[in-house]
Design a protein around this motif. Structure first.
Motif, PDB file in Angstrom:
ATOM      1  N   TYR A  90      49.860 -43.419  45.113  1.00 33.61           N
ATOM      2  CA  TYR A  90      49.222 -44.533  45.792  1.00 33.61           C
ATOM      3  C   TYR A  90      50.517 -45.050  47.145  1.00 33.61           C
ATOM      4  CZ  TYR A  90      45.428 -45.554  42.511  1.00 33.61           C
ATOM      5  OH  TYR A  90      44.392 -45.662  41.756  1.00 33.61           O
ATOM      6  N   THR A  91      51.630 -44.856  46.543  1.00 32.77           N
ATOM      7  CA  THR A  91      52.858 -45.368  47.561  1.00 32.77           C
ATOM      8  C   THR A  91      52.880 -44.047  48.589  1.00 32.77           C
ATOM      9  OG1 THR A  91      53.784 -46.255  45.659  1.00 32.77           O
ATOM     10  CG2 THR A  91      55.123 -45.807  47.766  1.00 32.77           C
ATOM     11  N   PHE A  92      52.625 -42.941  48.168  1.00 29.72           N
ATOM     12  CA  PHE A  92      52.701 -41.699  49.098  1.00 29.72           C
ATOM     13  C   PHE A  92      51.739 -41.791  50.067  1.00 29.72           C
ATOM     14  CE2 PHE A  92      51.892 -37.130  50.051  1.00 29.72           C
ATOM     15  CZ  PHE A  92      53.289 -36.977  50.834  1.00 29.72           C
ATOM     16  N   PHE A  93      50.565 -42.030  49.684  1.00 32.77           N
ATOM     17  CA  PHE A  93      49.367 -42.122  50.663  1.00 32.77           C
ATOM     18  C   PHE A  93      49.386 -43.399  51.737  1.00 32.77           C
ATOM     19  CE2 PHE A  93      47.959 -38.620  48.468  1.00 32.77           C
ATOM     20  CZ  PHE A  93      47.470 -37.748  49.534  1.00 32.77           C
ATOM     21  N   GLU A  94      50.190 -44.520  51.028  1.00 30.05           N
ATOM     22  CA  GLU A  94      50.487 -45.664  52.000  1.00 30.05           C
ATOM     23  C   GLU A  94      51.267 -45.192  52.937  1.00 30.05           C
ATOM     24  OE1 GLU A  94      52.121 -48.635  49.718  1.00 30.05           O
ATOM     25  OE2 GLU A  94      49.966 -48.989  48.413  1.00 30.05           O
ATOM     26  N   ASN A  95      52.318 -44.505  52.494  1.00 34.71           N
ATOM     27  CA  ASN A  95      53.241 -43.674  53.699  1.00 34.71           C
ATOM     28  C   ASN A  95      52.660 -43.050  54.713  1.00 34.71           C
ATOM     29  OD1 ASN A  95      55.830 -44.984  53.109  1.00 34.71           O
ATOM     30  ND2 ASN A  95      56.168 -43.577  51.480  1.00 34.71           N
ATOM     31  N   LEU A  96      51.571 -41.948  54.134  1.00 34.77           N
ATOM     32  CA  LEU A  96      50.939 -41.270  55.057  1.00 34.77           C
ATOM     33  C   LEU A  96      50.139 -42.172  56.107  1.00 34.77           C
ATOM     34  CD1 LEU A  96      49.981 -38.458  53.074  1.00 34.77           C
ATOM     35  CD2 LEU A  96      52.046 -38.447  54.375  1.00 34.77           C
TER      36      LEU A  96
END
Length: 219
Positions: A90-96
């Motif tokens: 969830y956090t990684f794809f928020e960054n992306l």
């Protein structure tokens, strides 16, 4: 006289992402790139050998930023492996998503062949190291070579899962990328459920009991 830009690795990444989004291509040379951003060309090589190295670094920076955010949460270390992986996704794809224009530029033309894309090589190393920190309950295999193959198989399967999620996100047109969130939840939960060996262990233990007791059943 115009003051020269102060150069750090993060500033170079910022300049590079800005350049490719404005021009829809890599700079023709480090010389042109440095002149446009007002710094000495030699400073570029203190951090990178070429622009491909910058691209690899960018995706790894997304990963490192994700872990920094996660570890700032005092509760993170108390999470089980499933929750840690879900939180990472969830956090990684928020960054992306915050950098979607660049990510689409960098990956869209390769989205059907992400597995061997050089820009993701550093990300893969970091992600597999992260997977190594998670605990997965699997059958204990005494033979060392086979055990290592099992471990590598688990890590590679999660790398493929990340690539599939990345491709899904690239194609996702839902508001707030809510379908990607659903994809993440279902794919991570399914992967853990498939590795859940407790039901199989129970069946094996029951079978051993029956053999030990030499019980015969007629239905």
């Amino acid at each position: 006289m115009v003051k020269k830009s102060i150069i750090t690795e993060s500033r170079l990444i910022e300049f590079y992402m800005d350049y490719v989004l404005k021009h829809n291509k890599q700079p023709a040379s480090v010389y042109i790139f440095s002149k446009e951003n007002n710094f000495d060309e030699a400073l570029f090589y203190n951090f990178y050998a070429n622009f491909n190295a910058v691209e690899k670094s960018i995706f790894n920076e997304f990963f490192k930023n994700t872990l920094q955010i996660l570890t700032k949460n005092d509760d993170y270390e108390t999470y089980d492996s499933r929750t840690k992986l879900l939180s990472f996704y969830y956090t990684f794809f928020e960054n992306l998503t915050a950098n979607r224009s660049y990510v689409v530029y960098a990956l869209n033309k390769h989205k059907n062949s992400l597995k061997n894309l050089s820009a993701l090589q550093e990300l893969k190393k970091s992600f597999l190291a992260f997977i190594d920190t998670l605990e997965f309950e699997t059958f204990k295999i005494e033979q060392e070579t086979i055990a290592k193959m099992q471990e590598m198989g688990i890590k590679e399967s999660y790398w493929i899962q990340l690539l599939l999620t990345l491709k899904f996100w690239l194609d996702d047109s839902s508001a707030g990328f809510e379908k990607t969130d659903i994809f993440i939840e279902k794919s991570v939960n399914t992967s853990f459920d498939l590795m859940d060996i407790k039901p199989l262990k129970s069946a094996i233990d029951f079978g051993k009991f029956l053999l030990k007791e030499k019980m015969n059943f007629k239905v």
